[in-house]
Motif scaffolding. Structure first.
Motif, PDB file in Angstrom:
ATOM      1  N   VAL A   3     -35.238  21.574  58.157  1.00  0.00           N
ATOM      2  CA  VAL A   3     -35.616  21.951  59.513  1.00  0.00           C
ATOM      3  C   VAL A   3     -36.527  23.171  59.469  1.00  0.00           C
ATOM      4  CG1 VAL A   3     -34.748  22.812  61.730  1.00  0.00           C
ATOM      5  CG2 VAL A   3     -33.505  21.002  60.521  1.00  0.00           C
ATOM      6  N   THR A   4     -37.685  23.058  60.115  1.00  0.00           N
ATOM      7  CA  THR A   4     -38.643  24.157  60.240  1.00  0.00           C
ATOM      8  C   THR A   4     -38.855  24.409  61.724  1.00  0.00           C
ATOM      9  OG1 THR A   4     -39.760  23.487  58.200  1.00  0.00           O
ATOM     10  CG2 THR A   4     -40.982  24.930  59.692  1.00  0.00           C
ATOM     11  N   ILE A   5     -38.610  25.645  62.164  1.00  0.00           N
ATOM     12  CA  ILE A   5     -38.697  25.972  63.587  1.00  0.00           C
ATOM     13  C   ILE A   5     -39.652  27.147  63.782  1.00  0.00           C
ATOM     14  CG2 ILE A   5     -37.417  26.747  65.622  1.00  0.00           C
ATOM     15  CD1 ILE A   5     -34.981  25.321  64.577  1.00  0.00           C
ATOM     16  N   GLY A   6     -40.545  27.021  64.762  1.00  0.00           N
ATOM     17  CA  GLY A   6     -41.487  28.077  65.108  1.00  0.00           C
ATOM     18  C   GLY A   6     -40.849  29.146  65.979  1.00  0.00           C
ATOM     19  N   ASN A   7     -41.649  29.798  66.800  1.00  0.00           N
ATOM     20  CA  ASN A   7     -41.204  30.889  67.673  1.00  0.00           C
ATOM     21  C   ASN A   7     -40.946  30.386  69.089  1.00  0.00           C
ATOM     22  OD1 ASN A   7     -41.649  32.971  65.646  1.00  0.00           O
ATOM     23  ND2 ASN A   7     -43.831  32.609  66.001  1.00  0.00           N
ATOM     24  N   ASN A   8     -40.042  31.084  69.775  1.00  0.00           N
ATOM     25  CA  ASN A   8     -39.746  30.788  71.181  1.00  0.00           C
ATOM     26  C   ASN A   8     -39.270  29.347  71.356  1.00  0.00           C
ATOM     27  OD1 ASN A   8     -40.723  33.407  71.864  1.00  0.00           O
ATOM     28  ND2 ASN A   8     -42.798  32.589  71.770  1.00  0.00           N
ATOM     29  N   VAL A   9     -38.197  29.024  70.661  1.00  0.00           N
ATOM     30  CA  VAL A   9     -37.635  27.672  70.689  1.00  0.00           C
ATOM     31  C   VAL A   9     -36.196  27.756  71.194  1.00  0.00           C
ATOM     32  CG1 VAL A   9     -36.929  25.698  69.266  1.00  0.00           C
ATOM     33  CG2 VAL A   9     -39.110  26.857  68.823  1.00  0.00           C
ATOM     34  N   ARG A  10     -35.839  26.815  72.052  1.00  0.00           N
ATOM     35  CA  ARG A  10     -34.478  26.740  72.573  1.00  0.00           C
ATOM     36  C   ARG A  10     -33.967  25.317  72.368  1.00  0.00           C
ATOM     37  NH1 ARG A  10     -31.859  28.867  78.095  1.00  0.00           N
ATOM     38  NH2 ARG A  10     -30.247  27.278  78.297  1.00  0.00           N
ATOM     39  N   ILE A  11     -32.852  25.212  71.642  1.00  0.00           N
ATOM     40  CA  ILE A  11     -32.157  23.938  71.465  1.00  0.00           C
ATOM     41  C   ILE A  11     -30.794  24.111  72.127  1.00  0.00           C
ATOM     42  CG2 ILE A  11     -31.273  22.237  69.839  1.00  0.00           C
ATOM     43  CD1 ILE A  11     -33.395  23.261  67.828  1.00  0.00           C
ATOM     44  N   ASP A  12     -30.594  23.433  73.239  1.00  0.00           N
ATOM     45  CA  ASP A  12     -29.400  23.616  74.054  1.00  0.00           C
ATOM     46  C   ASP A  12     -28.147  23.057  73.374  1.00  0.00           C
ATOM     47  OD1 ASP A  12     -30.895  24.859  75.985  1.00  0.00           O
ATOM     48  OD2 ASP A  12     -31.003  23.135  77.316  1.00  0.00           O
ATOM     49  N   PRO A  13     -26.975  23.421  73.893  1.00  0.00           N
ATOM     50  CA  PRO A  13     -25.714  22.949  73.310  1.00  0.00           C
ATOM     51  C   PRO A  13     -25.590  21.421  73.303  1.00  0.00           C
ATOM     52  CG  PRO A  13     -25.311  24.735  74.850  1.00  0.00           C
ATOM     53  CD  PRO A  13     -26.753  24.350  74.999  1.00  0.00           C
ATOM     54  N   PHE A  14     -24.747  20.951  72.396  1.00  0.00           N
ATOM     55  CA  PHE A  14     -24.339  19.546  72.313  1.00  0.00           C
ATOM     56  C   PHE A  14     -25.468  18.593  71.919  1.00  0.00           C
ATOM     57  CE2 PHE A  14     -21.512  21.593  75.409  1.00  0.00           C
ATOM     58  CZ  PHE A  14     -20.313  21.481  74.720  1.00  0.00           C
ATOM     59  N   CYS A  15     -26.371  19.036  71.061  1.00  0.00           N
ATOM     60  CA  CYS A  15     -27.396  18.147  70.511  1.00  0.00           C
ATOM     61  C   CYS A  15     -26.961  17.685  69.128  1.00  0.00           C
ATOM     62  CB  CYS A  15     -28.740  18.871  70.406  1.00  0.00           C
ATOM     63  SG  CYS A  15     -29.480  19.239  72.005  1.00  0.00           S
ATOM     64  N   TYR A  16     -27.402  16.499  68.734  1.00  0.00           N
ATOM     65  CA  TYR A  16     -27.116  15.953  67.407  1.00  0.00           C
ATOM     66  C   TYR A  16     -28.446  15.663  66.741  1.00  0.00           C
ATOM     67  CZ  TYR A  16     -25.330  12.992  63.696  1.00  0.00           C
ATOM     68  OH  TYR A  16     -25.029  12.461  62.472  1.00  0.00           O
ATOM     69  N   ILE A  17     -28.711  16.344  65.622  1.00  0.00           N
ATOM     70  CA  ILE A  17     -30.006  16.245  64.952  1.00  0.00           C
ATOM     71  C   ILE A  17     -29.780  15.825  63.504  1.00  0.00           C
ATOM     72  CG2 ILE A  17     -32.087  17.496  64.302  1.00  0.00           C
ATOM     73  CD1 ILE A  17     -31.524  19.279  66.817  1.00  0.00           C
ATOM     74  N   SER A  18     -30.124  14.556  63.220  1.00  0.00           N
ATOM     75  CA  SER A  18     -29.917  14.028  61.876  1.00  0.00           C
ATOM     76  C   SER A  18     -31.188  13.405  61.310  1.00  0.00           C
ATOM     77  CB  SER A  18     -28.786  12.993  61.873  1.00  0.00           C
ATOM     78  OG  SER A  18     -29.167  11.852  62.598  1.00  0.00           O
ATOM     79  N   ALA A  19     -32.343  13.801  61.825  1.00  0.00           N
ATOM     80  CA  ALA A  19     -33.608  13.276  61.297  1.00  0.00           C
ATOM     81  C   ALA A  19     -33.779  13.717  59.851  1.00  0.00           C
ATOM     82  CB  ALA A  19     -34.771  13.781  62.147  1.00  0.00           C
ATOM     83  N   GLY A  20     -34.509  12.920  59.087  1.00  0.00           N
ATOM     84  CA  GLY A  20     -34.768  13.274  57.695  1.00  0.00           C
ATOM     85  C   GLY A  20     -35.453  14.618  57.577  1.00  0.00           C
ATOM     86  N   GLU A  21     -36.356  14.910  58.504  1.00  0.00           N
ATOM     87  CA  GLU A  21     -37.048  16.206  58.565  1.00  0.00           C
ATOM     88  C   GLU A  21     -37.361  16.489  60.026  1.00  0.00           C
ATOM     89  OE1 GLU A  21     -41.066  18.441  56.850  1.00  0.00           O
ATOM     90  OE2 GLU A  21     -40.723  16.323  56.396  1.00  0.00           O
ATOM     91  N   LEU A  22     -37.238  17.756  60.419  1.00  0.00           N
ATOM     92  CA  LEU A  22     -37.578  18.178  61.771  1.00  0.00           C
ATOM     93  C   LEU A  22     -38.518  19.358  61.672  1.00  0.00           C
ATOM     94  CD1 LEU A  22     -37.197  18.038  64.867  1.00  0.00           C
ATOM     95  CD2 LEU A  22     -35.219  19.559  64.581  1.00  0.00           C
ATOM     96  N   VAL A  23     -39.700  19.245  62.300  1.00  0.00           N
ATOM     97  CA  VAL A  23     -40.676  20.323  62.337  1.00  0.00           C
ATOM     98  C   VAL A  23     -40.960  20.621  63.805  1.00  0.00           C
ATOM     99  CG1 VAL A  23     -43.003  21.055  61.707  1.00  0.00           C
ATOM    100  CG2 VAL A  23     -41.696  19.577  60.162  1.00  0.00           C
ATOM    101  N   ILE A  24     -40.672  21.861  64.217  1.00  0.00           N
ATOM    102  CA  ILE A  24     -40.832  22.268  65.610  1.00  0.00           C
ATOM    103  C   ILE A  24     -41.840  23.408  65.680  1.00  0.00           C
ATOM    104  CG2 ILE A  24     -39.679  23.235  67.634  1.00  0.00           C
ATOM    105  CD1 ILE A  24     -37.079  21.980  66.655  1.00  0.00           C
ATOM    106  N   GLY A  25     -42.827  23.279  66.563  1.00  0.00           N
ATOM    107  CA  GLY A  25     -43.820  24.328  66.767  1.00  0.00           C
ATOM    108  C   GLY A  25     -43.288  25.456  67.636  1.00  0.00           C
ATOM    109  N   ASP A  26     -44.181  26.121  68.344  1.00  0.00           N
ATOM    110  CA  ASP A  26     -43.833  27.254  69.210  1.00  0.00           C
ATOM    111  C   ASP A  26     -43.653  26.798  70.656  1.00  0.00           C
ATOM    112  OD1 ASP A  26     -44.157  28.939  67.005  1.00  0.00           O
ATOM    113  OD2 ASP A  26     -46.229  29.438  67.525  1.00  0.00           O
ATOM    114  N   ASN A  27     -42.796  27.530  71.384  1.00  0.00           N
ATOM    115  CA  ASN A  27     -42.585  27.306  72.818  1.00  0.00           C
ATOM    116  C   ASN A  27     -42.097  25.885  73.090  1.00  0.00           C
ATOM    117  OD1 ASN A  27     -43.665  29.961  73.503  1.00  0.00           O
ATOM    118  ND2 ASN A  27     -45.616  29.101  72.855  1.00  0.00           N
TER     119      ASN A  27
END
Length: 184
Positions: free
Chosen positions: A34-58
């Protein structure tokens, strides 16, 4: 169990930017991918099982979202996932022609591919996105839609099942508001 925003999970990510909020009871099965940029919000009760997750900013991923499969999910800058939406980077052939159950038991045929949200794109609540979908820049999907192929137009709104063009988005206003927020 951690109640509130979870800062401990960030230590397990491949990388994590500043001002990242991870809600309690959010599960990452592959945090090292998992790679996460700046200003990111992942709210409660999420399920993330992707092989790879890349998140940008905002970026915001709202409560009860499911991001699953073996392939990559990439979210550009200023993207979002609405409440209860599901992204699947793998799906199976349920015709019975290839196997009785699934890929693990029965060697069923699978279809897999990355899911890409280009900048300023996103999906509303209760949307299902299938493998190999790419949302063009500025493209959004309306609530309770089924996305099995990539929409054709940038800066547009799509909705329904089957997915259909709804209207164009205000590109100038969206970019202006994003720039104003960045200058705050």
């Amino acid at each position: 169990m951690v109640i509130g925003w979870n800062d401990e999970i960030k230590k397990q990510f491949k990388s994590c930017g500043d001002n990242v909020l991870i809600g309690h009871n959010t599960i990452f099965t592959n945090p090292e991918n998992v790679t996460i940029g700046n200003n990111v919000r992942i709210d409660p009760f999420c399920y993330i099982s992707a092989g790879e997750l890349v998140i940008g900013d905002n970026v915001q991923i709202t409560s009860h979202a499911v991001l699953g499969g073996r392939k990559k999910i990439k979210m550009g800058n200023w993207t979002f996932i609405g409440y209860g939406s599901k992204l699947f980077t793998v799906s199976e052939d349920y015709s019975g022609d290839h196997g009785p159950v699934n890929d693990h038991w029965g060697h069923n045929k699978t279809y897999d591919g990355d899911i890409i949200f280009n900048d300023y794109s996103g999906i509303a609540s209760d949307v299902i996105v299938m493998p190999s979908v790419e949302l063009p820049i500025g493209c959004t999907i309306g609530a309770q839609s089924f996305v099995y192929k990539s929409p054709k137009h940038s800066w547009s709104v799509w909705k329904g099942n089957p997915l259909e063009f709804h209207k164009l988005r205000n590109k100038k206003q969206i970019i202006k508001k994003a720039q104003e927020w960045n200058n705050v």
